[in-house]
Motif scaffolding. Structure first.
Motif, PDB file in Angstrom:
ATOM      1  N   ARG A   1       0.814  -1.210   0.000  1.00 25.83           N
ATOM      2  CA  ARG A   1       0.000   0.000   0.000  1.00 25.83           C
ATOM      3  C   ARG A   1       0.853   1.268   0.000  1.00 25.83           C
ATOM      4  N   VAL A   2       2.065   1.168   0.508  1.00 22.81           N
ATOM      5  CA  VAL A   2       2.974   2.314   0.496  1.00 22.81           C
ATOM      6  C   VAL A   2       4.275   1.853  -0.139  1.00 22.81           C
ATOM      7  N   LYS A   3       4.313   1.856  -1.471  1.00 22.63           N
ATOM      8  CA  LYS A   3       5.484   1.432  -2.232  1.00 22.63           C
ATOM      9  C   LYS A   3       5.931   0.038  -1.822  1.00 22.63           C
ATOM     10  N   GLY A   4       4.986  -0.790  -1.476  1.00 20.33           N
ATOM     11  CA  GLY A   4       5.300  -2.181  -1.177  1.00 20.33           C
ATOM     12  C   GLY A   4       5.901  -2.429   0.178  1.00 20.33           C
ATOM     13  N   ARG A   5       5.905  -1.450   1.065  1.00 18.09           N
ATOM     14  CA  ARG A   5       6.535  -1.632   2.373  1.00 18.09           C
ATOM     15  C   ARG A   5       5.529  -1.461   3.500  1.00 18.09           C
ATOM     16  N   GLY A   6       5.728  -2.246   4.571  1.00 19.09           N
ATOM     17  CA  GLY A   6       4.907  -2.084   5.751  1.00 19.09           C
ATOM     18  C   GLY A   6       5.309  -0.830   6.512  1.00 19.09           C
ATOM     19  N   ARG A   7       4.342  -0.238   7.194  1.00 19.98           N
ATOM     20  CA  ARG A   7       4.592   1.009   7.917  1.00 19.98           C
ATOM     21  C   ARG A   7       3.688   1.038   9.151  1.00 19.98           C
ATOM     22  N   VAL A   8       4.252   1.477  10.280  1.00 21.71           N
ATOM     23  CA  VAL A   8       3.463   1.632  11.493  1.00 21.71           C
ATOM     24  C   VAL A   8       3.961   2.867  12.241  1.00 21.71           C
ATOM     25  N   SER A   9       3.027   3.586  12.846  1.00 21.76           N
ATOM     26  CA  SER A   9       3.410   4.776  13.605  1.00 21.76           C
ATOM     27  C   SER A   9       2.582   4.867  14.878  1.00 21.76           C
ATOM     28  N   VAL A  10       3.149   5.545  15.889  1.00 24.61           N
ATOM     29  CA  VAL A  10       2.461   5.712  17.170  1.00 24.61           C
ATOM     30  C   VAL A  10       2.564   7.160  17.633  1.00 24.61           C
ATOM     31  N   ARG A  11       1.608   7.568  18.424  1.00 26.51           N
ATOM     32  CA  ARG A  11       1.613   8.870  19.081  1.00 26.51           C
ATOM     33  C   ARG A  11       1.299   8.671  20.566  1.00 26.51           C
ATOM     34  N   PHE A  12       1.812   9.584  21.396  1.00 30.96           N
ATOM     35  CA  PHE A  12       1.509   9.536  22.822  1.00 30.96           C
ATOM     36  C   PHE A  12       0.686  10.769  23.199  1.00 30.96           C
ATOM     37  N   THR A  13      -0.308  10.547  24.059  1.00 28.87           N
ATOM     38  CA  THR A  13      -1.268  11.607  24.378  1.00 28.87           C
ATOM     39  C   THR A  13      -1.396  11.915  25.866  1.00 28.87           C
ATOM     40  N   GLU A  14      -0.912  11.029  26.726  1.00 29.41           N
ATOM     41  CA  GLU A  14      -1.052  11.247  28.164  1.00 29.41           C
ATOM     42  C   GLU A  14       0.235  10.860  28.882  1.00 29.41           C
ATOM     43  N   LEU A  15       0.484  11.555  29.999  1.00 27.69           N
ATOM     44  CA  LEU A  15       1.681  11.281  30.793  1.00 27.69           C
ATOM     45  C   LEU A  15       1.331  11.394  32.263  1.00 27.69           C
ATOM     46  N   ARG A  16       1.815  10.447  33.051  1.00 27.47           N
ATOM     47  CA  ARG A  16       1.635  10.478  34.506  1.00 27.47           C
ATOM     48  C   ARG A  16       3.002  10.411  35.174  1.00 27.47           C
ATOM     49  N   ARG A  17       3.288  11.394  36.029  1.00 28.09           N
ATOM     50  CA  ARG A  17       4.582  11.434  36.715  1.00 28.09           C
ATOM     51  C   ARG A  17       4.760  10.225  37.626  1.00 28.09           C
ATOM     52  N   ALA A  18       6.001   9.767  37.737  1.00 26.92           N
ATOM     53  CA  ALA A  18       6.288   8.597  38.560  1.00 26.92           C
ATOM     54  C   ALA A  18       6.280   8.930  40.048  1.00 26.92           C
ATOM     55  N   ASP A  19       6.598  10.178  40.417  1.00 28.08           N
ATOM     56  CA  ASP A  19       6.725  10.509  41.839  1.00 28.08           C
ATOM     57  C   ASP A  19       5.406  10.943  42.474  1.00 28.08           C
ATOM     58  N   GLY A  20       4.771  11.956  41.889  1.00 31.10           N
ATOM     59  CA  GLY A  20       3.560  12.466  42.512  1.00 31.10           C
ATOM     60  C   GLY A  20       2.276  11.988  41.884  1.00 31.10           C
ATOM     61  N   GLY A  21       2.364  11.329  40.741  1.00 26.42           N
ATOM     62  CA  GLY A  21       1.170  10.834  40.097  1.00 26.42           C
ATOM     63  C   GLY A  21       0.366  11.870  39.344  1.00 26.42           C
ATOM     64  N   GLU A  22       0.895  13.109  39.192  1.00 25.12           N
ATOM     65  CA  GLU A  22       0.152  14.115  38.444  1.00 25.12           C
ATOM     66  C   GLU A  22       0.010  13.694  36.987  1.00 25.12           C
ATOM     67  N   HIS A  23      -1.129  14.012  36.425  1.00 23.60           N
ATOM     68  CA  HIS A  23      -1.481  13.561  35.081  1.00 23.60           C
ATOM     69  C   HIS A  23      -1.523  14.749  34.133  1.00 23.60           C
ATOM     70  N   TYR A  24      -0.951  14.570  32.913  1.00 23.29           N
ATOM     71  CA  TYR A  24      -0.914  15.646  31.928  1.00 23.29           C
ATOM     72  C   TYR A  24      -1.321  15.123  30.549  1.00 23.29           C
ATOM     73  N   ALA A  25      -2.014  15.961  29.818  1.00 25.38           N
ATOM     74  CA  ALA A  25      -2.280  15.667  28.408  1.00 25.38           C
ATOM     75  C   ALA A  25      -1.086  16.182  27.615  1.00 25.38           C
ATOM     76  N   ILE A  26      -0.575  15.375  26.686  1.00 27.97           N
ATOM     77  CA  ILE A  26       0.586  15.763  25.897  1.00 27.97           C
ATOM     78  C   ILE A  26       0.297  15.554  24.413  1.00 27.97           C
ATOM     79  N   ARG A  27       1.122  16.184  23.593  1.00 24.85           N
ATOM     80  CA  ARG A  27       1.046  15.988  22.150  1.00 24.85           C
ATOM     81  C   ARG A  27       2.442  15.681  21.644  1.00 24.85           C
TER      82      ARG A  27
END
Length: 217
Positions: A105-131
């Motif tokens: 489908r893309v010049k005969g090659r496989g392709r995969v991509s990922v995005r991250f949208t959320e982050l939680r701190r390891a120490d205090g547990g605060e949660h953030y939306a990220i792009r």
């Protein structure tokens, strides 16, 4: 009668003095309530383009994943802002597979991509939306040993070294990503591409991220 009244009034006055003295001693003996300790909090901003080194906890690939499949990982090193630690090692990121294309489908090659949208701190547990920018993996374009390319830098990814072992249809490379660590990546038969569990991705923020940290951090 008048003498008796005077005697009673004197007794009441003495009782009032004694009561007042007892209350004063009790007040002095009882310490004031301790004030709750307050930790100063400040904000640190990570600019767009900041690199996050993320070790994924589950593999994904062009032939085994579908769009919106969940992806999760943890930071393998702290992220600094202005010399201070903005995000500690072990902070958790969650996201999703943003594309998964089989060969042909893309010049005969496989392709995969990922995005991250959320982050939680390891120490205090605060949660953030990220792009983040998409992290992209593309299967080999040719049969040459140096053909495997993972996540072009323009897409916020990294370059992977050539196929090892010389076996047709499969190869193992090491993620470079500007020093982002090493992990096993498999290009399967038919030019699909897989990123294995434990792979370390060099993910870039596509928008600034402001976090709250204590003054002692």
């Amino acid at each position: 009668m008048i003498g008796l009244i005077r005697l009673v009034l004197a007794g009441l006055a003495m009782l009032a003095c004694v009561t007042s003295a007892v209350i004063g001693v009790s007040a002095e003996a009882t310490p004031p309530p301790a004030k709750a300790e307050r930790r100063a909090v400040r904000e640190l901003t990570l600019p767009a383009g900041t690199v996050l080194r993320v070790r994924v906890s589950r593999g994904f690939g062009s032939d085994i994943s579908t769009v919106e499949d969940p992806v999760q990982g943890t930071l393998v090193r702290p992220v600094l802002a202005g010399g201070a630690e903005a995000l500690p090692t072990g902070s958790t990121l969650t996201g999703y597979v943003s594309s998964a294309v089989r060969p042909g489908r893309v010049k005969g090659r496989g392709r995969v991509s990922v995005r991250f949208t959320e982050l939680r701190r390891a120490d205090g547990g605060e949660h953030y939306a990220i792009r983040t920018r998409p992290w992209v993996a593309v299967a080999p374009a040719t049969k040459k040993k140096d053909a495997l390319t993972i996540g072009a830098p323009a897409a916020g990814g990294a370059i992977v070294g050539g196929i090892l072992g010389g076996k047709k249809g499969a190869g193992i490379g090491a993620l470079a990503g500007g020093g982002g660590g090493t992990a096993v990546v498999l290009a399967t038969r038919g030019k699909d591409v897989r990123v294995g569990r434990g792979a370390t991705l060099a993910v870039r923020l596509s928008a600034p991220l402001t976090v709250r940290v204590s003054s002692g951090t």
